[in-house]
Design a protein around this motif. Structure first.
Motif, PDB file in Angstrom:
ATOM      1  N   HIS A  49       0.752  -1.266  -0.163  1.00 24.49           N
ATOM      2  CA  HIS A  49      -0.167   0.258   0.461  1.00 24.49           C
ATOM      3  C   HIS A  49       0.676   1.440   0.477  1.00 24.49           C
ATOM      4  CE1 HIS A  49      -2.400   3.286   1.760  1.00 24.49           C
ATOM      5  NE2 HIS A  49      -3.111   2.814   1.088  1.00 24.49           N
ATOM      6  N   VAL A  50       0.566   2.191  -1.079  1.00 27.01           N
ATOM      7  CA  VAL A  50       1.330   3.583  -1.580  1.00 27.01           C
ATOM      8  C   VAL A  50       0.706   4.843  -0.973  1.00 27.01           C
ATOM      9  CG1 VAL A  50       3.141   2.551  -2.788  1.00 27.01           C
ATOM     10  CG2 VAL A  50       1.056   3.684  -3.400  1.00 27.01           C
ATOM     11  N   GLU A  99       3.047  -4.698  16.864  1.00 23.58           N
ATOM     12  CA  GLU A  99       3.919  -3.987  15.787  1.00 23.58           C
ATOM     13  C   GLU A  99       3.273  -3.100  14.223  1.00 23.58           C
ATOM     14  OE1 GLU A  99       6.869  -3.602  18.052  1.00 23.58           O
ATOM     15  OE2 GLU A  99       8.415  -3.899  16.138  1.00 23.58           O
ATOM     16  N   PRO A 100       3.801  -2.465  14.373  1.00 24.50           N
ATOM     17  CA  PRO A 100       3.313  -1.438  12.199  1.00 24.50           C
ATOM     18  C   PRO A 100       3.664  -2.820  11.462  1.00 24.50           C
ATOM     19  CG  PRO A 100       5.216  -0.741  13.394  1.00 24.50           C
ATOM     20  CD  PRO A 100       4.568  -0.810  14.439  1.00 24.50           C
ATOM     21  N   VAL A 105      11.849   1.898   7.974  1.00 22.45           N
ATOM     22  CA  VAL A 105      11.998   2.923   7.552  1.00 22.45           C
ATOM     23  C   VAL A 105      12.341   3.692   8.195  1.00 22.45           C
ATOM     24  CG1 VAL A 105      11.948   4.408   5.547  1.00 22.45           C
ATOM     25  CG2 VAL A 105      13.504   2.040   4.906  1.00 22.45           C
ATOM     26  N   TYR A 106      11.139   4.198   8.321  1.00 22.36           N
ATOM     27  CA  TYR A 106      10.842   5.210   8.999  1.00 22.36           C
ATOM     28  C   TYR A 106      11.922   5.644  10.414  1.00 22.36           C
ATOM     29  CZ  TYR A 106       7.318   3.014  11.180  1.00 22.36           C
ATOM     30  OH  TYR A 106       6.540   2.483  11.590  1.00 22.36           O
ATOM     31  N   ARG A 107      12.004   4.277  11.160  1.00 23.54           N
ATOM     32  CA  ARG A 107      12.648   4.857  12.331  1.00 23.54           C
ATOM     33  C   ARG A 107      14.025   4.733  12.298  1.00 23.54           C
ATOM     34  NH1 ARG A 107      10.517  -0.489  16.508  1.00 23.54           N
ATOM     35  NH2 ARG A 107       8.519   0.220  16.174  1.00 23.54           N
ATOM     36  N   PHE A 111      18.089   8.481   8.778  1.00 25.64           N
ATOM     37  CA  PHE A 111      17.729   8.026   6.976  1.00 25.64           C
ATOM     38  C   PHE A 111      18.164   8.816   5.494  1.00 25.64           C
ATOM     39  CE2 PHE A 111      15.384   6.816   3.467  1.00 25.64           C
ATOM     40  CZ  PHE A 111      14.780   6.958   2.231  1.00 25.64           C
ATOM     41  N   TYR A 112      18.148  10.293   5.847  1.00 25.52           N
ATOM     42  CA  TYR A 112      18.019  11.876   5.039  1.00 25.52           C
ATOM     43  C   TYR A 112      19.506  11.615   5.020  1.00 25.52           C
ATOM     44  CZ  TYR A 112      17.317  14.799   0.905  1.00 25.52           C
ATOM     45  OH  TYR A 112      17.631  15.045   0.519  1.00 25.52           O
TER      46      TYR A 112
END
Lengths: 121, 315, 236
Positions: A49-50, A99-100, A105-107, A111-112
């Protein structure tokens, strides 16, 4: 004290109860329904799902999904479903420290890479 | 479960960095704050298309034209991701758009400034996107799942936005006298508005405390602003340009740049709607929406006709 | 020696239509369609650049010199490309007519002996396939939508039809003729599904391919070329 708790389940929101709902939209044909988008990339094994978008019909929804969520990636598979047809499971609050799913990745806080270096970023 | 127990559970999830998802119980105020913040973020992306879209037809080279078009298209896509995240909270696209057009919802004030020269494209990419990126990276760790995921996607795509802005200015800074002047002029006009993007001082910021507790907001306005100044003050040296602040000075003791005070009169005026382009921006969005009504209606009517026909065939 | 006039014609078509479509950016009827039309615009500008770069190599010029420093009389795009956007009906109908033509053109071009053109055609064909589908569906939606949308489509057909002939009328520098029949068939098929009438034979506008343009192109170029004209010999 009697407190009413309103639970919103994803996709199950009746139009007149939506936090921002406009009441009776049936007279106006201007509003396109919401569709959920699922993409399987070339290397992927299942659809993820995006996000969602508005479209008047399924053909348009797929084309829009391609424009918005795939940016011309070749060989992807796109599924679109009108949001109202998605039924979500009902989480039992007492049990849930769940847990989701998939997206962790958001954890990652770094990341950036911030453009801190003095060269061309 | 009582409301207090639900609230405790909710807050403990947040404290443990467990994401809140659409199906979870959440305090009404949390939901409302998020709807407000996410949809305003979305509006900013959409309105932000206008000052830059302004220069697509006049871009001075084919390469720049293509890049600018791609960038603005990205912004539309980002708006879409964010509207999508907002809609998971129970609002609709129509409601959020109505709020924008009625003036009830805000969008980032930076887009109420006009883009006067080609160099503005560079300044916006470098300064405005630069400021946005700092905010967005912080939001990748926000507590609401769909919002965090949208931000991750946005950050991935955002990487070239700031780069192309700086590249435009770098090219100008190495060019003719007129080009160098154009570059400095754009920086002079966009610097202070970029600083204003981070909002009022922490002490004046009304939503901050609760937003921090709920990990909607992970860094304060002033913290982000300081980070931005430190970054840009170094990068501007590469351009051989200056920032229009005579109080800007490296402070060895603090290990940060000191900088001048923002004109808060201007800040609040623009927020209230008295900026150079507020009316023009909203008028443009309203016009696009109103002019498009017949298109949206036709598409829906056609979809219904198709549906009825296929049902007849099956019958 | 490749016919550079022809390559410029291909480039100009894509650039001018790309330029026109880009005017919609931020003003589309709905966000998703704003993205779609700018997507198409980006594709077209990409095609234009490929052709300009090829022509530039042959002429000892640059893509920007060709795009920014030629005047109206030297542009070789079809008149259809330079017409104003009008409303959404006019824009998508123009796209439908033009993309259907490009589809036929590129399908043939992939077989041509000129390897460079064949390569450009192969890449562009993928994009154009999508443009044809997207615009066809809009013709159907608006033709068979509401009374208002059909009225607007009729108006658009009325305005644009006389500019479609030029697509298949070879210019002096065109050595191959394209078969109009598949294009005609496609228009018929889509118009039928859209409950739109097929126009009869009318006098067709021509001249764009030879540099005799409508008054619109001058204004397009003024806007597009202004930076390079006002600040000559600069890097951007």
């Amino acid at each position: 004290m009697d407190i009413k708790i309103i639970k919103y389940y994803y996709g199950d929101i009746p139009e007149d109860k939506g936090a921002g709902g406009n009441g009776d939209n049936s007279a106006s044909k201007e509003f396109w329904p919401l569709w959920e988008v699922f993409i399987r990339s070339k290397q992927g094994i299942d659809h993820k799902h995006v996000g969602s978008l508005h479209a008047a019909d399924a053909k348009m929804a797929i084309e829009n999904a391609r424009d918005v969520y795939t940016r011309r990636m070749e060989g992807v598979s796109i599924w679109v479903v009108e949001s109202k047809y998605i039924h979500a499971s009902n989480p039992d609050e007492a049990a849930s420290f769940y847990e989701p799913a998939n997206d962790k990745v958001y954890r990652h806080p770094t990341f950036y890479d911030l453009p801190d270096e003095l060269t061309h970023m | 479960m009582s409301v207090q127990e639900l609230e405790k559970l909710f807050q403990s999830k947040i404290d443990q960095e467990i994401k809140i998802e659409p199906k979870d119980w959440m305090p009404d105020a949390y939901r409302k704050t998020l709807i407000r913040q996410i949809s305003q973020h979305a509006h900013s992306e959409i309105v932000g298309m206008l000052p830059e879209g302004n220069w697509i037809t006049r871009a001075p080279s084919l390469k720049r034209k293509a890049i600018l078009l791609a960038k603005v298209q990205d912004e539309a896509g980002h708006g879409l991701y964010l509207y999508s995240a907002a809609e998971t909270l129970g609002t609709t696209r129509e409601q959020t758009i109505n709020d924008l057009h009625s003036g009830k919802a805000k969008y980032s004030s930076i887009f109420n400034y006009p883009t006067l020269t080609w160099a503005d494209m560079g300044a916006i990419g470098w300064l405005v996107d630069g400021a946005a990126i700092l905010n967005q990276v912080m939001l990748c760790r926000t507590s609401y799942g769909p919002y965090a995921r949208a931000m991750v996607r946005i950050c991935k795509e955002e990487s070239f936005h700031q780069r192309q802005g700086f590249d435009i200015l770098l090219t100008l800074s190495k060019g003719t006298e007129a080009q160098r002047a154009m570059c400095q002029d754009a920086i002079n006009r966009w610097w202070w508005p970029s600083l204003m993007m981070f909002g009022p001082h922490d002490s004046e910021s009304t939503h901050s405390e609760q937003s921090t507790l709920w990990k909607i907001k992970r860094m304060s306005n002033d913290e982000l602003r300081q980070k931005f100044v430190d970054m840009i003050a170094e990068q501007v040296k590469i351009l051989g340009m200056t920032l229009p602040d005579d109080k800007l000075k490296w402070n060895e003791a603090r290990n940060h740049y000191d900088f001048g005070e923002i004109d808060w009169n201007e800040f609040w005026n623009v927020v209230k709607g008295n900026g150079p382009c507020n009316k023009q921006r909203l008028d443009a969005r309203r016009k696009a929406w109103n002019d498009g009504a017949w298109v949206r209606e036709a598409a829906m009517v056609h979809a219904e006709k198709r549906k009825m026909r296929s049902e007849k065939q099956i019958a | 020696m490749m016919n550079t006039d022809y390559i410029l014609h291909l480039a100009d078509n894509a650039l001018i239509l790309g330029q026109r479509n880009s005017e919609w950016c931020g003003h589309g009827p709905v966000l998703e369609q704003d993205i779609a039309i700018t997507n198409i615009s980006l594709d077209l500008i990409g095609q234009a650049r490929s052709f300009y770069q090829y022509a530039a190599e042959l002429l000892g010029a640059t893509e920007d010199k060709l795009a920014y420093l030629r005047d109206v009389r030297d542009f070789k795009n079809c008149l259809l490309c330079e017409l104003p956007n009008g409303d959404w009906a006019q824009t998508i109908l123009r796209q439908f007519f033009f993309s259907s033509y490009q589809y036929i053109l590129y399908q043939q071009m992939v077989e041509w002996p000129d390897e460079r053109l064949a390569a450009i055609a192969e890449k562009s064909l993928k994009e154009v396939t999508y443009h044809v589908r997207w615009s066809s569906e809009w013709v159907i939606r608006l033709g068979d939508g509401t009374e208002e949308s059909q009225a607007r489509m009729l108006k658009a057909i009325d305005y644009l039809w006389s500019f479609t002939g030029e697509l298949f009328t070879p210019a002096s520098y065109e050595t191959t003729t394209l078969n109009k029949q598949p294009w005609q068939q496609r228009v018929e098929d889509i118009f039928t599904e859209a409950t739109l009438p097929l126009p009869g034979n009318v006098w067709m506008q021509t001249g764009g391919k030879e540099g005799r343009h409508t008054e619109h192109l001058g204004y397009i170029l003024v806007e597009m070329q202004y930076m390079q004209r006002a600040y000559p010999d600069c890097e951007w």
